[in-house]
Design a protein around this motif. Structure first.
Motif, PDB file in Angstrom:
ATOM      1  N   GLY A  79      21.127   2.560 -62.346  1.00  0.00           N
ATOM      2  CA  GLY A  79      22.103   3.284 -61.535  1.00  0.00           C
ATOM      3  C   GLY A  79      21.654   4.684 -61.166  1.00  0.00           C
ATOM      4  O   GLY A  79      20.483   5.044 -61.248  1.00  0.00           O
ATOM      5  N   GLU A  80      22.627   5.496 -60.748  1.00  0.00           N
ATOM      6  CA  GLU A  80      22.373   6.841 -60.232  1.00  0.00           C
ATOM      7  C   GLU A  80      21.672   7.750 -61.243  1.00  0.00           C
ATOM      8  O   GLU A  80      20.846   8.568 -60.874  1.00  0.00           O
ATOM      9  N   SER A  81      22.030   7.627 -62.524  1.00  0.00           N
ATOM     10  CA  SER A  81      21.489   8.539 -63.524  1.00  0.00           C
ATOM     11  C   SER A  81      20.108   8.124 -64.024  1.00  0.00           C
ATOM     12  O   SER A  81      19.514   8.820 -64.835  1.00  0.00           O
ATOM     13  N   SER A  82      19.574   7.011 -63.537  1.00  0.00           N
ATOM     14  CA  SER A  82      18.268   6.541 -63.974  1.00  0.00           C
ATOM     15  C   SER A  82      17.175   7.470 -63.437  1.00  0.00           C
ATOM     16  O   SER A  82      17.117   7.750 -62.249  1.00  0.00           O
ATOM     17  N   ARG A  83      16.332   7.968 -64.330  1.00  0.00           N
ATOM     18  CA  ARG A  83      15.222   8.831 -63.932  1.00  0.00           C
ATOM     19  C   ARG A  83      14.010   7.979 -63.619  1.00  0.00           C
ATOM     20  O   ARG A  83      13.757   6.974 -64.261  1.00  0.00           O
ATOM     21  N   ARG A  84      13.237   8.435 -62.643  1.00  0.00           N
ATOM     22  CA  ARG A  84      12.014   7.740 -62.244  1.00  0.00           C
ATOM     23  C   ARG A  84      10.894   8.753 -62.104  1.00  0.00           C
ATOM     24  O   ARG A  84      11.130   9.888 -61.725  1.00  0.00           O
ATOM     25  N   SER A  85       9.696   8.305 -62.397  1.00  0.00           N
ATOM     26  CA  SER A  85       8.527   9.155 -62.256  1.00  0.00           C
ATOM     27  C   SER A  85       7.390   8.311 -61.698  1.00  0.00           C
ATOM     28  O   SER A  85       7.094   7.243 -62.233  1.00  0.00           O
ATOM     29  N   PRO A  86       6.758   8.768 -60.618  1.00  0.00           N
ATOM     30  CA  PRO A  86       5.655   7.981 -60.060  1.00  0.00           C
ATOM     31  C   PRO A  86       4.404   8.065 -60.925  1.00  0.00           C
ATOM     32  O   PRO A  86       4.097   9.113 -61.491  1.00  0.00           O
ATOM     33  N   ILE A  87       3.712   6.955 -61.034  1.00  0.00           N
ATOM     34  CA  ILE A  87       2.415   6.903 -61.708  1.00  0.00           C
ATOM     35  C   ILE A  87       1.369   7.250 -60.658  1.00  0.00           C
ATOM     36  O   ILE A  87       1.291   6.618 -59.607  1.00  0.00           O
ATOM     37  N   ARG A  88       0.556   8.263 -60.939  1.00  0.00           N
ATOM     38  CA  ARG A  88      -0.442   8.712 -59.970  1.00  0.00           C
ATOM     39  C   ARG A  88      -1.842   8.201 -60.280  1.00  0.00           C
ATOM     40  O   ARG A  88      -2.690   8.146 -59.404  1.00  0.00           O
ATOM     41  N   SER A  89      -2.086   7.828 -61.544  1.00  0.00           N
ATOM     42  CA  SER A  89      -3.419   7.362 -61.934  1.00  0.00           C
ATOM     43  C   SER A  89      -3.295   6.336 -63.049  1.00  0.00           C
ATOM     44  O   SER A  89      -2.477   6.498 -63.962  1.00  0.00           O
ATOM     45  N   VAL A  90      -4.091   5.264 -62.965  1.00  0.00           N
ATOM     46  CA  VAL A  90      -4.147   4.243 -64.009  1.00  0.00           C
ATOM     47  C   VAL A  90      -5.619   3.910 -64.254  1.00  0.00           C
ATOM     48  O   VAL A  90      -6.360   3.636 -63.304  1.00  0.00           O
ATOM     49  N   GLN A  91      -6.019   3.966 -65.517  1.00  0.00           N
ATOM     50  CA  GLN A  91      -7.381   3.612 -65.887  1.00  0.00           C
ATOM     51  C   GLN A  91      -7.359   2.855 -67.205  1.00  0.00           C
ATOM     52  O   GLN A  91      -6.450   3.042 -68.008  1.00  0.00           O
ATOM     53  N   ARG A  92      -8.337   2.004 -67.392  1.00  0.00           N
ATOM     54  CA  ARG A  92      -8.523   1.321 -68.677  1.00  0.00           C
ATOM     55  C   ARG A  92      -9.831   1.833 -69.244  1.00  0.00           C
ATOM     56  O   ARG A  92     -10.888   1.632 -68.658  1.00  0.00           O
ATOM     57  N   ILE A  93      -9.742   2.532 -70.399  1.00  0.00           N
ATOM     58  CA  ILE A  93     -10.914   3.140 -71.023  1.00  0.00           C
ATOM     59  C   ILE A  93     -10.889   2.822 -72.511  1.00  0.00           C
ATOM     60  O   ILE A  93      -9.890   3.100 -73.182  1.00  0.00           O
ATOM     61  N   ASP A  94     -11.978   2.285 -73.037  1.00  0.00           N
ATOM     62  CA  ASP A  94     -12.122   2.030 -74.475  1.00  0.00           C
ATOM     63  C   ASP A  94     -10.904   1.328 -75.078  1.00  0.00           C
ATOM     64  O   ASP A  94     -10.358   1.769 -76.091  1.00  0.00           O
ATOM     65  N   ASN A  95     -10.469   0.254 -74.461  1.00  0.00           N
ATOM     66  CA  ASN A  95      -9.326  -0.537 -74.940  1.00  0.00           C
ATOM     67  C   ASN A  95      -8.023   0.241 -74.967  1.00  0.00           C
ATOM     68  O   ASN A  95      -7.153  -0.007 -75.798  1.00  0.00           O
ATOM     69  N   LYS A  96      -7.894   1.202 -74.061  1.00  0.00           N
ATOM     70  CA  LYS A  96      -6.653   1.953 -73.893  1.00  0.00           C
ATOM     71  C   LYS A  96      -6.262   1.901 -72.423  1.00  0.00           C
ATOM     72  O   LYS A  96      -7.108   2.038 -71.543  1.00  0.00           O
ATOM     73  N   LEU A  97      -4.977   1.732 -72.173  1.00  0.00           N
ATOM     74  CA  LEU A  97      -4.430   1.849 -70.828  1.00  0.00           C
ATOM     75  C   LEU A  97      -3.990   3.299 -70.685  1.00  0.00           C
ATOM     76  O   LEU A  97      -3.129   3.769 -71.440  1.00  0.00           O
ATOM     77  N   ILE A  98      -4.600   4.033 -69.772  1.00  0.00           N
ATOM     78  CA  ILE A  98      -4.313   5.455 -69.575  1.00  0.00           C
ATOM     79  C   ILE A  98      -3.543   5.593 -68.258  1.00  0.00           C
ATOM     80  O   ILE A  98      -4.033   5.212 -67.198  1.00  0.00           O
ATOM     81  N   ILE A  99      -2.344   6.142 -68.348  1.00  0.00           N
ATOM     82  CA  ILE A  99      -1.456   6.312 -67.190  1.00  0.00           C
ATOM     83  C   ILE A  99      -1.150   7.802 -67.057  1.00  0.00           C
ATOM     84  O   ILE A  99      -0.841   8.452 -68.064  1.00  0.00           O
ATOM     85  N   GLN A 100      -1.229   8.335 -65.828  1.00  0.00           N
ATOM     86  CA  GLN A 100      -0.995   9.766 -65.642  1.00  0.00           C
ATOM     87  C   GLN A 100      -0.084  10.042 -64.456  1.00  0.00           C
ATOM     88  O   GLN A 100      -0.017   9.263 -63.511  1.00  0.00           O
ATOM     89  N   GLY A 101       0.585  11.187 -64.547  1.00  0.00           N
ATOM     90  CA  GLY A 101       1.447  11.624 -63.461  1.00  0.00           C
ATOM     91  C   GLY A 101       1.760  13.102 -63.589  1.00  0.00           C
ATOM     92  O   GLY A 101       1.286  13.788 -64.497  1.00  0.00           O
ATOM     93  N   ALA A 102       2.563  13.599 -62.665  1.00  0.00           N
ATOM     94  CA  ALA A 102       2.981  15.002 -62.654  1.00  0.00           C
ATOM     95  C   ALA A 102       4.369  15.082 -62.037  1.00  0.00           C
ATOM     96  O   ALA A 102       4.710  14.292 -61.155  1.00  0.00           O
ATOM     97  N   ILE A 117      -0.018   9.048 -70.640  1.00  0.00           N
ATOM     98  CA  ILE A 117       0.380   8.067 -71.644  1.00  0.00           C
ATOM     99  C   ILE A 117      -0.840   7.196 -71.925  1.00  0.00           C
ATOM    100  O   ILE A 117      -1.442   6.652 -71.004  1.00  0.00           O
ATOM    101  N   ALA A 118      -1.186   7.096 -73.205  1.00  0.00           N
ATOM    102  CA  ALA A 118      -2.284   6.219 -73.635  1.00  0.00           C
ATOM    103  C   ALA A 118      -1.669   5.095 -74.463  1.00  0.00           C
ATOM    104  O   ALA A 118      -0.996   5.363 -75.456  1.00  0.00           O
ATOM    105  N   ILE A 119      -1.882   3.851 -74.035  1.00  0.00           N
ATOM    106  CA  ILE A 119      -1.365   2.683 -74.754  1.00  0.00           C
ATOM    107  C   ILE A 119      -2.553   1.903 -75.296  1.00  0.00           C
ATOM    108  O   ILE A 119      -3.444   1.504 -74.541  1.00  0.00           O
ATOM    109  N   MET A 120      -2.573   1.702 -76.617  1.00  0.00           N
ATOM    110  CA  MET A 120      -3.647   0.958 -77.256  1.00  0.00           C
ATOM    111  C   MET A 120      -3.477  -0.521 -76.912  1.00  0.00           C
ATOM    112  O   MET A 120      -2.427  -1.108 -77.199  1.00  0.00           O
ATOM    113  N   GLU A 121      -4.475  -1.106 -76.267  1.00  0.00           N
ATOM    114  CA  GLU A 121      -4.352  -2.471 -75.773  1.00  0.00           C
ATOM    115  C   GLU A 121      -4.315  -3.519 -76.880  1.00  0.00           C
ATOM    116  O   GLU A 121      -3.860  -4.623 -76.661  1.00  0.00           O
ATOM    117  N   ASP A 122      -4.758  -3.169 -78.087  1.00  0.00           N
ATOM    118  CA  ASP A 122      -4.738  -4.163 -79.162  1.00  0.00           C
ATOM    119  C   ASP A 122      -3.416  -4.165 -79.936  1.00  0.00           C
ATOM    120  O   ASP A 122      -3.075  -5.159 -80.570  1.00  0.00           O
TER     121      ASP A 122
END
Length: 146
Positions: A79-102, A117-122
């Motif tokens: 709904g209206e109060s839901s916050r959103r943020s665009p993802i500007r960059s996505v990379q996979r490095i050393d078994n990590k999903l790296i997502i960036q924005g501003a 945001i770094a997410i460990m893929e394992d």
């Protein structure tokens, strides 16, 4: 009794098949949406030091959805109060999903910030960092397929 051992083996297989599937590395590579939960959040302010705070105290939702395919992060609320943020960059490095924005923040206030945001893929474990005007934040959490 041979019949009893067959029953035990059959019963064991029923339990194994009924268990939810374990997460796999493919669950955290960005090909499907992820639900992330902040477990621990620390804020550091220049000249004041660092302290643990609740995510809500810094306007961060405790639970949020990451949709790499559509390049958006949003809080779990709808709904209206839901916050959103665009993802500007996505990379996979050393078994990590790296997502960036501003984010620019509110107009007329110097509260814009950059985030990673770094997410460990394992495991799906997550580290979120954000930096702004003389402030840095670190959040630890976990992501799972919704």
């Amino acid at each position: 009794n041979p019949m009893k051992s067959k029953d035990v083996v059959l019963l064991a297989w029923v339990f194994v098949l009924a268990m939810p599937p374990l997460s796999t590395a493919g669950d955290f590579d960005g090909t499907q949406p992820l639900l992330c939960t902040v477990v621990n959040f620390t804020e550091c302010i220049m000249d004041e030091g660092c302290h643990e705070v609740a995510p809500v105290d810094v306007n961060l939702p405790r639970n949020f959805l990451i949709d790499v395919k559509n390049k958006i992060i949003k809080d779990k609320k709808e709904g209206e109060s839901s916050r959103r943020s665009p993802i500007r960059s996505v990379q996979r490095i050393d078994n990590k999903l790296i997502i960036q924005g501003a984010e620019d923040g509110r107009e007329g206030i110097q509260n814009g910030f950059g985030w990673t945001i770094a997410i460990m893929e394992d495991t799906g474990r997550m580290v979120l960092t954000a930096s702004g005007y003389l402030v840095g934040d670190v959040a630890f959490g976990v992501c799972t397929p919704p």
